[in-house]
Enzyme design. Structure first.
Site, PDB file in Angstrom:
ATOM      1  N   CYS A   8     104.675  -2.175  39.617  1.00  4.26           N
ATOM      2  CA  CYS A   8     103.575  -3.017  40.102  1.00  4.26           C
ATOM      3  C   CYS A   8     102.335  -2.139  40.206  1.00  4.26           C
ATOM      4  O   CYS A   8     102.327  -1.015  39.690  1.00  4.26           O
ATOM      5  CB  CYS A   8     103.931  -3.710  41.413  1.00  4.26           C
ATOM      6  SG  CYS A   8     104.230  -2.585  42.793  1.00  4.26           S
ATOM      7  N   ASN A  11     102.930   0.216  43.975  1.00  5.07           N
ATOM      8  CA  ASN A  11     104.286   0.709  44.279  1.00  5.07           C
ATOM      9  C   ASN A  11     104.553   0.799  45.785  1.00  5.07           C
ATOM     10  O   ASN A  11     105.302   1.672  46.241  1.00  5.07           O
ATOM     11  CB  ASN A  11     104.549   2.058  43.585  1.00  5.07           C
ATOM     12  CG  ASN A  11     106.031   2.477  43.576  1.00  5.07           C
ATOM     13  OD1 ASN A  11     106.350   3.649  43.682  1.00  5.07           O
ATOM     14  ND2 ASN A  11     106.928   1.539  43.465  1.00  5.07           N
ATOM     15  N   CYS A  13     104.525  -2.590  47.563  1.00  3.89           N
ATOM     16  CA  CYS A  13     104.936  -3.944  47.967  1.00  3.89           C
ATOM     17  C   CYS A  13     105.995  -4.515  47.018  1.00  3.89           C
ATOM     18  O   CYS A  13     107.181  -4.537  47.336  1.00  3.89           O
ATOM     19  CB  CYS A  13     103.730  -4.890  48.027  1.00  3.89           C
ATOM     20  SG  CYS A  13     102.474  -4.399  49.228  1.00  3.89           S
ATOM     21  N   ARG A  14     105.567  -4.993  45.845  1.00  4.94           N
ATOM     22  CA  ARG A  14     106.464  -5.771  44.979  1.00  4.94           C
ATOM     23  C   ARG A  14     107.563  -4.930  44.327  1.00  4.94           C
ATOM     24  O   ARG A  14     108.743  -5.254  44.426  1.00  4.94           O
ATOM     25  CB  ARG A  14     105.650  -6.501  43.902  1.00  4.94           C
ATOM     26  CG  ARG A  14     104.734  -7.563  44.468  1.00  4.94           C
ATOM     27  CD  ARG A  14     103.702  -7.999  43.448  1.00  4.94           C
ATOM     28  NE  ARG A  14     102.733  -6.947  43.184  1.00  4.94           N
ATOM     29  CZ  ARG A  14     101.788  -7.000  42.266  1.00  4.94           C
ATOM     30  NH1 ARG A  14     101.702  -8.076  41.501  1.00  4.94           N
ATOM     31  NH2 ARG A  14     100.937  -6.001  42.108  1.00  4.94           N
ATOM     32  N   SER A  15     107.166  -3.864  43.620  1.00  8.09           N
ATOM     33  CA  SER A  15     108.198  -3.126  42.849  1.00  8.09           C
ATOM     34  C   SER A  15     109.207  -2.394  43.737  1.00  8.09           C
ATOM     35  O   SER A  15     110.396  -2.386  43.398  1.00  8.09           O
ATOM     36  CB  SER A  15     107.572  -2.205  41.801  1.00  8.09           C
ATOM     37  OG  SER A  15     106.823  -1.167  42.398  1.00  8.09           O
ATOM     38  N   ASP A 133     100.335 -10.572  43.784  1.00 10.88           N
ATOM     39  CA  ASP A 133     100.169  -9.399  44.642  1.00 10.88           C
ATOM     40  C   ASP A 133      99.935  -9.856  46.086  1.00 10.88           C
ATOM     41  O   ASP A 133      98.941 -10.519  46.375  1.00 10.88           O
ATOM     42  CB  ASP A 133      98.947  -8.616  44.128  1.00 10.88           C
ATOM     43  CG  ASP A 133      98.799  -7.282  44.818  1.00 10.88           C
ATOM     44  OD1 ASP A 133      99.480  -7.066  45.833  1.00 10.88           O
ATOM     45  OD2 ASP A 133      97.999  -6.475  44.327  1.00 10.88           O
TER      46      ASP A 133
HETATM   47  P1  4NP Z   1     101.805  -3.768  45.003  1.00  9.43           P
HETATM   48  O1  4NP Z   1     100.572  -4.168  45.981  1.00  9.43           O
HETATM   49  O2  4NP Z   1     101.210  -3.569  43.630  1.00  9.43           O
HETATM   50  O3  4NP Z   1     102.723  -4.926  45.062  1.00  9.43           O
HETATM   51  O4  4NP Z   1     102.388  -2.481  45.572  1.00  9.43           O
HETATM   52  C1  4NP Z   1      99.422  -3.369  46.070  1.00  9.43           C
HETATM   53  C2  4NP Z   1      99.405  -2.303  46.926  1.00  9.43           C
HETATM   54  C3  4NP Z   1      98.258  -1.520  47.035  1.00  9.43           C
HETATM   55  C4  4NP Z   1      97.144  -1.826  46.292  1.00  9.43           C
HETATM   56  C5  4NP Z   1      97.157  -2.896  45.437  1.00  9.43           C
HETATM   57  C6  4NP Z   1      98.303  -3.662  45.316  1.00  9.43           C
HETATM   58  N1  4NP Z   1      95.977  -1.051  46.460  1.00  9.43           N
HETATM   59  O5  4NP Z   1      94.958  -1.390  45.856  1.00  9.43           O
HETATM   60  O6  4NP Z   1      95.995  -0.045  47.182  1.00  9.43           O
END
Ligand code: 4NP
Length: 163
Positions: A8, A11, A13-15, A133
């Site tokens: 994702c 790294n 939340c989702r993955s 997201d």
């Molecule tokens: P993820 O969510 O891709 O599901 O881990 C996010 C976590 C952090 C950020 C964006 C998306 N960020 O911009 O820091």
């Protein structure tokens, strides 16, 4: 052996949840010796960090413990893993840019391609073309991501075990 990398953006939340969920289902089926499962982010902002506390809390409520430390995806991941599964189209575009060869590109998958028809029927008002997201939204987004990822992980495992 099945070698699966979930990817994702951050790294956190989702993955890492997808990693925890697939590990859980694989263990439940006694297949842990046949799988290598990991997750990584397109960006490097959260390298070495624990997952987002909102995701850790929501996952805990559903019975999952998240053990991952953030890391960034790299070209070598295409040599190690046989499937790199992106959560949304932006992740897929980035993975295509990182892929070092055509053979590597062929290992890229979309998480929603493993979502069941049952899940789609249960969510008739949602267009399920990505794992959205949850980072900038409220708690409901985390639970929706969990539901969607659990379903896709079960679909993925079914597909792999049929091979
Ligand atoms: P993820 O969510 O891709 O599901 O881990 C996010 C976590 C952090 C950020 C964006 C998306 N960020 O911009 O820091």
């Amino acid at each position: 052996m099945h070698k699966i990398l979930f990817v994702c953006l951050g790294n956190i939340c989702r993955s890492p949840f997808a990693e925890a969920a697939l590990k859980h289902f694989v263990r439940q089926s006694g297949l842990q010796d046949s799988y290598i499962i990991d997750s990584a982010g397109i960006g490097g902002w959260h390298v070495g960090q624990r997952p987002d506390r909102r995701m850790v809390e929501a996952a805990w409520q559903r019975g999952y413990k998240m053990e991952h430390f953030g890391r960034q995806v790299c070209a070598d991941d295409f040599l190690i893993f046989d499937m790199l599964i992106g959560m949304d189209d932006s992740n897929i575009d980035s993975l295509e840019q990182i892929a070092p060869s055509l053979e590597a590109k062929a290992k890229i998958r979309r998480m929603v391609d493993f979502v069941s028809d049952d899940f789609r029927k249960k969510h008739p008002n949602s267009v399920i073309d990505s794992v959205p997201d949850p980072y900038y939204g409220g708690t409901a987004g985390f639970y929706y991501a969990i539901d969607l990822i659990e379903d896709a992980c079960q679909g993925l495992m079914l597909q792999l075990e049929k091979q």
